[in-house]
Design an enzyme around this catalytic site. Structure first.
Site, mmCIF file in Angstrom:
data_model
loop_
_atom_site.group_PDB
_atom_site.id
_atom_site.type_symbol
_atom_site.label_atom_id
_atom_site.label_comp_id
_atom_site.label_asym_id
_atom_site.label_seq_id
_atom_site.Cartn_x
_atom_site.Cartn_y
_atom_site.Cartn_z
ATOM 1 N N HIS A 65 0.838 -1.200 0.000
ATOM 2 C CA HIS A 65 0.000 0.000 0.000
ATOM 3 C C HIS A 65 0.867 1.241 0.000
ATOM 4 O O HIS A 65 2.043 1.197 0.363
ATOM 5 C CB HIS A 65 -0.928 0.025 1.219
ATOM 6 C CG HIS A 65 -0.200 0.011 2.525
ATOM 7 N ND1 HIS A 65 0.323 -1.129 3.075
ATOM 8 C CD2 HIS A 65 0.099 1.007 3.402
ATOM 9 C CE1 HIS A 65 0.905 -0.855 4.231
ATOM 10 N NE2 HIS A 65 0.800 0.444 4.449
ATOM 11 N N CYS A 224 1.946 3.885 11.774
ATOM 12 C CA CYS A 224 2.898 3.342 10.805
ATOM 13 C C CYS A 224 3.244 4.436 9.808
ATOM 14 O O CYS A 224 2.584 5.488 9.780
ATOM 15 C CB CYS A 224 2.326 2.118 10.096
ATOM 16 S SG CYS A 224 0.939 2.452 8.985
#
Length: 721
Positions: A65, A224
């Site tokens: 991603h 993240c």
């Protein structure tokens, strides 16, 4: 907006054998639908994200991603590979691959949907259904949340669907989870404990009790680099582990869509903290003084039960993080510069200090690296090495002068970043990432117009203020997506540039020059007074703006072809005084360790090296924790050292380096005596003042200094909070 995933974005029989090929196969489907505008550019962004951290997860899942300017709208593509593809997961290859594409300026609604998918990937019934589904329409409906595993006509043995060899996690028990899956479809998330926790609330059934009989409570933060997938999967895993352990666990997800701060009352009531993150936790000081487990975000996904057990063990041992006592308004007691925006409940003075310390904390490594490189260059190549031509054209491998010039020029480049970094991260402390661009632009302008450190401070504060003002303006939904990447950087940089070039830049530059001229007027007969004054300035804010004015004054004096004796004496006095505070604190923590917290004693060990290297910032942790005792003591010692250095006639041609440039110091023995005298004065004053506080009745002395005496669990010895 189009549906985020359709049947055309599903491939139930991927032919790819590598993660790069799998990403390309799924990205080509996105490009065919116009969701990706530049296939190769998008794949480069996916690869860059993958290089930061593998995106394979336990249980046979791969989630490549990224956020990319080549994505037209948030999109999901799903592929299935029976043999599995290696995405770097510890338990083996992934047979379920989700390619998540988010635009660089994706709005909160889109990112919320993506985060919900990430949470669903921890649902065994959901992943079992995807392994067993036989048509693309049903697979897309499952991922969108239009259908649940219970209604997707999945074969009864879905929980035992074939998995690639080597993937250790199993789907055992998936059938039992199907019923609960209806409550946790992609359109929503699993229920979480309420944030409105009261100390007197009733324990949840089966909850593990804290020492006072109430349920054990944990707060957690997950984040993240991209803030899309791992952030929310870790949150879901931790929440599930909390429920299984019978404790109350609340998670703050710091994702791309921003974050909602946990209620301070919830944090205050928590018995422990879990931080699962791969980027710095914002406002981390809120959790200071509590048992804390600090790990990477994938640990929160793969082993949440272990983290819960670990934080409970730390709480049982009374092991807490350094910093302010629970309930403190900020984390300043630890003395570590914090990077946060400043809570809305803080006073302006507290927020201003926090913003300034944010800039200083990021600037310090550039000071250390650049200064030591320059000092080594002088030591190797001689005191005229800074006049050498560019090493790109005149580097000789066998000549020491060339190596000295190389180190000196590298250090000079590092020094050129000081003001932009200072301004950029002051703005970052105020307005988060949107403040970086105008902050760096303003800092670079300050460097260009010779506004110095004062200009950098002003540029950072202005940039942060401008961005905060823009963020308060309501904008149409159509524009919201481009605000962080186009509108805010454009407008804020233009405003900051105009103010720095046209309005305030020249007055600030004049003020900086006036300060320098005033100091120059104190040379000659008032040399000793000048040394004492420079010593006071060097130790007043320990690397802050006043310190930098004195240091700039000294370096400007030796930055000429033939620096005079007065200029080199000033440089020697400035460096000697700057070494005093960290060396004195290191000595104090050694000879009177009981007066300092365990964290301060550890900082004291590092302060030996920092002080010897002329990194005055090594004393900041001690000054931030106890400013009314440490700063005056440091100033007294610095004044003594500066005056003695000027009296002894010590000279220095290098602008940095500490004891590592002793060969470049004139009268080195007397110079070291001056440093030792100042260190002795500061150490004695700190020990006496802290000793008086310890003996003050009922902690009155501590209260008067804005500190408090606390006794850690399991300890009979009070330490300074």
């Amino acid at each position: 907006m189009s549906e985020m995933i359709t049947a055309d974005l599903v491939d139930l029989d991927l032919s790819a054998d590598t993660k790069e090929a799998a990403a390309r196969a799924l990205a080509e489907r996105m490009a065919a639908l116009g969701r990706v505008t530049d296939l190769d550019g998008f794949l480069a962004d996916v690869a860059a994200r993958e290089a930061q951290m593998p995106t394979g997860l336990d249980g046979g899942i791969g989630i490549p991603h990224c956020r990319s300017e080549h994505v037209a709208e948030p999109t999901l593509a799903f592929g299935r590979k029976a043999a599995g593809i290696d995405f770097g997961a510890p338990d083996g290859p992934a047979d379920l691959i989700f390619l998540i594409a988010a635009p660089a300026g994706a709005d909160d609604a889109h990112l919320t949907i993506l985060s919900a998918l990430a949470r669903q990937l921890t649902n065994t019934a959901f992943t079992a259904a995807l392994r067993a589904v036989e048509d693309t329409e049903t697979a897309a409906a499952l991922i969108r949340g239009d259908r649940t595993p219970a209604s997707a006509d999945v074969p009864a043995d879905a929980g035992n669907a074939e998995r690639p060899e080597g993937s250790g996690a199993t789907e055992a028990g998936a059938a039992d989870a199907v019923a609960s899956a209806e409550d946790t479809a992609v359109s929503g998330t699993a229920p979480v404990p309420s944030a409105d926790v009261e100390d007197g609330s009733d324990p949840v059934p089966g909850a593990t009790a804290a020492p006072d009989g109430r349920p054990f409570r944990v707060v957690a933060v997950t984040s993240c680099p991209t803030g899309i997938a791992h952030t929310y999967m870790a949150a879901e895993s931790l929440e599930n582990a909390g429920r299984e352990a019978g404790i109350e666990l609340v998670v703050e997800t710091q994702g791309s869509a921003g974050f909602t701060r946990l209620d301070p009352a919830v944090i205050a009531a928590a018995d422990g903290v879990i931080l699962a993150h791969d980027v710095p936790v914002r406002e981390k000081e809120r959790f200071a003084g509590k048992p804390t487990v600090d790990v990477g975000v994938k640990a929160g996904i793969n082993r949440p039960a272990e983290l819960v057990a670990e934080v409970r063990e730390k709480a049982a041992r009374g092991e807490v993080t350094a910093g302010s006592a629970p309930g403190s308004a900020d984390g300043s007691a630890s003395g570590t510069p914090v990077e946060r925006t400043g809570g809305t409940g803080d006073g302006y003075g507290t927020r201003l200090r926090t913003w300034l310390m944010s800039g200083v904390s990021y600037m310090v490594p550039f000071v250390a690296a650049g200064g030591l490189l320059i000092a080594l260059g002088f030591a190797i190549g001689g005191w005229q090495v800074n006049k050498a031509p560019s090493v790109m054209d005149h580097f000789v491998w066998t000549q020491a002068d060339s190596w000295g010039a190389l180190l000196c020029q590298i250090g000079g480049v590092a020094f050129n970043f000081l003001i932009p970094v200072l301004a950029g991260y002051i703005a970052y402390g105020m307005a988060d990432r949107p403040g970086l661009v105008p902050g760096f632009v303003g800092g670079s302008i300050a460097l260009t117009i010779n506004a110095g450190f004062l200009g950098g401070l002003a540029a950072g504060l202005i940039a942060g203020g401008v961005v905060m003002a823009i963020q308060k303006v309501r904008v149409p939904a159509a524009v919201r997506g481009i605000m962080p990447v186009v509108v805010i950087p454009l407008i804020s940089s233009a405003v900051v540039g105009f103010l720095m070039f046209v309005v305030i830049g020249k007055p600030i530059a004049s003020a900086q020059k006036g300060m320098t001229d005033w100091l120059n007027g104190l040379t000659g007969a008032n040399a000793v007074l000048l040394g004492a004054l420079l010593g006071l300035m060097m130790c007043f804010d320990l690397g802050g703006p006043v310190n930098k004015v004195a240091y700039t004054f000294a370096t400007a004096g030796i930055a000429v072809a033939n620096p005079g004796d007065s200029a080199m004496r000033i440089m020697a006095a400035v460096m000697a005084a700057g070494m005093v505070p960290p060396l004195a604190m290191a000595l104090a923590t050694t000879v009177r360790a009981r007066l300092f917290t365990p964290t301060e004693r550890e900082n004291g060990k590092a302060a030996w090296v920092l002080g010897a290297s002329f990194i005055t910032e090594g004393a900041i942790p001690f000054a931030a924790a106890d400013p009314l005792r440490v700063i005056p003591s440091a100033m007294a010692g610095g004044a003594v050292t500066g005056a003695l250095s000027m009296t002894f006639g010590a000279t220095l041609r290098a602008p940095h380096g500490g004891i590592f440039v002793v060969p470049l110091i004139g009268n080195p023995f007397l110079y070291l005596i001056a440093v030792a005298a100042g260190v002795g004065v500061t150490t004695a004053l700190v020990v006496v003042l802290k000793g008086l506080r310890k003996r003050s009745p009922s902690g009155a002395g501590a209260a008067s200094a804005g500190t408090a005496a606390v006794t850690p669990a399991g300890s009979k010895e009070p330490v300074a909070a």
